[in-house]
Write a protein that holds these residues in place. Structure first.
Motif: not given
Length: 919
Positions: A8-15, A61-63, A72-74
């Motif tokens: 599983f790889v976490t999606w990183i977003l800047l907010a 993170e989106i699952a 979890p969605l990589s």
């Protein structure tokens, strides 16, 4: 269900919350009432929108929710299973899910239940915010083949043939003879293996295809295949000039009694864009050979944004255009439309921007041979190339305000000004405002911004120089330190501001004089003490000698005191009692050697050029004037060239001589005796010039003295101290006569000024002496013309009593006696002295004795003894017999004719003692 074994790889977003965008494109969907989440069913996809207002921290993170399982969605799994996500730099996020995705509850290919879990983390993993979103979508208008091109995957779904209803489709064959070759492990109505055409063939069983990252599954009526981009088994192909990525597979599907082979293909554009500053043009091939092998007809065309179809009205409002040519389907989008957003960049520290928008193209065509329909949908995010937008520095100033007013811009909303570098150092925005620079940020309706800064010319960060004496050039070099958010990318922008003003106030000079000095005041101008004070000396300028002159400086003025005889003055003209001197001053700016101001101050100063003394001595001063620059005063002489100056320097020559020497001439006219001499350059100092005679003199100064003779002088005897010693007018001799009261008949001791008033007893003798002072001329004689007594100091008051009348004593007053004068150590010329005595008396009124003070007054004549028939015939030629009695009758003594001038002298007061006895 597809079993995928991967990490599983976490999606990183800047907010990072940032307000607005350039030219007001709206990249934010409408916020959800319950907190910024919004889900929508858009035909064969579902879209979930997460507003930046809901974003927390910088990690998301989106699952997928699959019943009770949370998957979890990589990024890899998302592409394999039909999930895509896009987030702008500020946290606005869109999640797209294919209705045929892996973890979708599919009810007969008509109803689809989807679930997503959104997890956001704040500053630490312990601060977690979680949202579960579920959505039910209905979609039953499936085409025979549906192709979906999303940002991270290509998907093709095909309607399968059932055993009860044989259907002939393009690319689909039923092979009954292969049934025995299928392994028993392959369950009915399932996929056995897949052949990838790259275009070479590569065979994988289902399990291996899943492991390779491909998605393959069946639904109640459809075969679904999915491939990420840039896979080993996909290939690129250019169609009508547009680069495409192709995914082509033959799928072996085991039915109950037979084997079906379905050939599927998807081709998605990866280019076809043309950019200008105003328009983005997107070209999609009208005919795509990997998908179309025969004649076809386009039934529907749709354009949309972010997966949402737009009707013609909305397209017109947004100025979008959709057209079909022989070879392409063309979409035109104006740069800056509100459905996209701008972003700042700084490659190589140079400001650029991009514009991002995600159009959608949806086509429906029908093959004329098979009558099978194909729905072709492309979600195609577009970002323009970097567009340089160098900031403009606009300077708007009112010169009189002396302030740099600079406007920097225009920037997108994601640019912040961090600091400004001046020549003196770096200041933050807060420090600039604290220093009085007035920094402001200006935001506009289209979400752009500018920065303004005001810097007064007087601040030390502003450099100054003067190209000429009256003009100041103000120069402000600075570097704006800018920051792109939320990435925290710094970039500088230098600027140079310059203003030229004729604002220099030059220093001013003023001056005045008193009897001895020039007083010069230099008032500083706007440049302060940026000058040197120069004095004109011997025809050339030299710097002011601060040790020679008195100089004071109070930071606004410089005051200088210059004696009129100083070396840096010049003499213009000479008069009998004054000299006109001048001082020349220059204010010189260095190092430019500019003459800022000057002053030429000339005044008359009292100066006695000639003094004639009663003893026959004369002093004369010769002055070198400006008109005779080459004169050397030491070579001046009197008429007798042996009479040289007793003192001389480079400006003066001082002579002292007696009237009977040095070639002095004497002339008589009327009652005046005139003496004359001449100061001149009587010879040249050249080697071959004669030293005899007056050779074209360029300098002459006549010395004259005048003495009154054969005239009556009225003398005043002063009983109080004088303010100063008497001085003769230059060039005129004044014979001074004084009267004194002796203490006894020997005339050796006299009462001094401090002894008055003198107290005497009645009938005590009063011994008076009248003397011509300092004269050594034996040809002059002193004669007492009249003497009288009064009660008051004013000689004209009444009552009065005559003592001497017409040079003779009043014989009726038996107490008046003349005393002879003989030469002794003090008196060299007896004719210059007269002595007489009178006994102390008092005035009476109506037989009443007035015991008060008396004053004695005399008129004295000076005569020429060479004319004995005149006044000088004697002190008393005939006695006066008609004197008035000793009483205050108010009558006056006889007076001389008015044509004789007189010296008037007085003595007193003399007081009658209280102990006096009347006789």
């Amino acid at each position: 269900m597809i079993h995928v074994f991967e990490c599983f790889v976490t999606w990183i977003l800047l907010a990072v919350p940032v307000c607005g965008l350039f030219q007001s494109p709206s990249s934010k969907p409408s916020s959800h009432p319950d907190g910024g989440l919004k889900s929508e069913c858009l035909w064969n996809i579902m879209r979930l929108t997460l507003d930046e207002a809901l974003a927390v921290g910088s990690q998301l993170e989106i699952a997928a929710i699959n019943g009770t399982d949370i998957i979890p969605l990589s990024p890899t799994l998302a592409a394999q299973c039909g999930y895509s996500m896009d987030s702008d730099p500020w946290g606005n996020t869109k999640v797209f899910v294919s209705l045929l995705g892996c973890y979708v509850d599919n009810q007969a290919d008509e109803t689809f239940n989807l679930g997503l879990r959104i997890q956001m983390y704040g500053d630490g993993l312990s601060k977690k915010v979680q949202h579960d979103v579920t959505e039910t979508c209905s979609y039953s208008r499936w085409a025979s083949r549906e192709i979906l091109c999303d940002r991270n995957y290509m998907e093709v779904s095909t309607l399968m043939v059932t055993p009860e209803v044989p259907v002939t489709m393009d690319g689909q064959k039923v092979q009954e003879t292969w049934q025995d070759a299928i392994p028993d492990a392959v369950a009915p109505n399932s996929i056995w293996k897949m052949t990838f055409h790259t275009p070479d063939s590569k065979v994988m069983v289902l399990k291996d295809a899943h492991r390779a990252g491909y998605g393959a599954m069946t639904t109640p009526t459809r075969l679904v295949l999915r491939s990420p981009y840039n896979m080993p088994e996909t290939y690129a192909e250019e169609v009508a000039g547009v680069p495409m990525e192709v995914f082509s597979v033959s799928t072996y599907y085991k039915q109950v009694r037979r084997l079906a082979i379905i050939v599927s293909a998807a081709a998605c554009p990866t280019g076809g864009l043309v950019f200008t500053d105003e328009v983005i043009t997107w070209y999609v091939p009208r005919r795509i050979p990997p998908l179309i092998s025969s004649a076809f007809k386009i039934l529907e065309t749709h354009m949309g944004i972010n997966g949402q179809r737009l009707d013609k009205t909305m397209m017109a409002i947004r100025r979008y255009k959709l057209s079909i040519t022989e070879s392409h389907v063309v979409i035109e989008l104006p740069v800056g439309s509100p459905d996209g957003y701008y972003k700042s960049h700084a490659p190589d520290y140079s400001y650029h921007i991009t514009y991002t928008v995600e159009p959608m193209l949806e086509l429906l065509w029908r093959a004329e041979d098979t009558r099978a329909d194909t729905r072709y949908k492309v979600l195609f995010p577009i970002t323009t190339p970097l567009m340089p937008r160098p900031p403009h520095v606009t300077e708007s100033r009112v010169p009189e305000q002396k302030v740099f007013n600079v406007l920097l811009g225009t920037f997108l909303h994601d640019v912040s000004l961090l600091n400004i570098t001046f020549t003196t150092g770096v200041l933050t925005v807060t420090e600039c405002n604290a220093r009085g620079f007035d920094f402001q940020e200006h935001r506009f309706a289209n979400s752009s911004k500018t920065f303004s800064l005001q810097v007064p010319f007087s601040d030390e960060v502003v450099l100054k120089h003067n190209p000429n004496p009256l003009t100041t050039v103000y120069f402000l070099p600075l570097v704006f330190g800018l920051l792109i958010l939320p990435e925290q990318i710094p970039f500088p922008h230098p600027a140079e501001l310059e203003a030229s003003l004729e604002d220099v106030v030059l220093p001013t000079t003023t001056g005045f004089c008193d009897q001895d000095n020039f007083y010069i005041s230099v008032k500083y101008g706007s440049q302060g003490d940026n000058f040197q004070i120069m004095m004109l000396h011997a025809g050339s300028w030299r710097e002011l000698d601060t040790e020679l002159y008195s100089l004071t400086d109070n930071n606004t003025h410089v005051s200088i005191v210059v004696p009129y005889t100083a070396p840096d003055t010049v003499f213009e003209t000479v008069q009998s009692d004054s000299i006109r001197a001048r001082v020349d001053l220059l204010l010189l700016e260095t190092p430019n050697m500019w003459q800022l101001n000057d002053l030429s101050l000339a005044c008359y100063f009292p100066l006695t050029m000639t003094e004639c003394y009663p003893n026959g001595t004369v002093t004369a001063l010769a002055v070198k004037v400006e008109s005779v620059r080459n004169l050397n005063p030491k070579y001046l002489t009197l008429s007798d060239q042996s009479c040289k100056p007793v003192f001389s320097n480079d400006r003066f020559a001082f002579f002292s001589f007696s009237l009977n020497s040095c070639g002095t001439t004497r002339t008589f006219f009327d009652n005046v005796m005139a003496y004359e001499n001449e100061i001149a350059m009587h010879h040249s100092m050249g080697k071959h010039q004669s030293r005899k005679g007056l050779i074209n003199p360029d300098y002459r100064h006549t010395v004259s003295c005048y003495y009154l003779v054969n005239d009556t002088e009225t003398m005043a005897f002063r009983t109080r101290p004088r303010n100063s010693d008497p001085k003769a007018d230059p060039g005129v001799g004044q014979l001074v006569v004084q009267m004194r009261l002796a203490q006894e008949v020997s005339y050796d001791l006299f009462y001094q000024t401090e002894d008055y008033p003198v107290v005497k007893y009645l009938q005590q003798p009063l011994y008076f002496e009248v003397e011509l002072m300092w004269s050594t001329d034996p040809r002059i004689a002193l004669v007492l013309e009249n003497c009288w007594a009064t009660l008051h100091e004013d000689r004209t008051t009444l009552p009065s009593w005559d003592l001497i009348v017409k040079r003779c004593e009043n014989l009726d007053d038996r107490y008046i006696v003349f005393h002879p004068v003989v030469a002794d150590a003090r008196i060299h010329i007896p004719a210059h002295v007269k002595r007489f005595s009178v006994k102390m008396f008092t005035f009476t009124t109506d037989e009443t004795v007035l015991k008060e003070q008396i004053f004695v007054h005399c008129d004295a004549d000076l005569c020429d003894t060479t004319k004995p028939d005149g006044i000088c015939s004697g002190q008393c030629a005939s006695p006066l017999r008609d004197a008035k009695p000793l009483k205050p009758t108010g009558s006056r003594r006889g007076r001389r004719a008015a044509d004789i001038s007189q010296h008037q002298i007085s003595s007193g007061p003399i007081l009658l003692s209280d102990s006096s006895n009347f006789v």
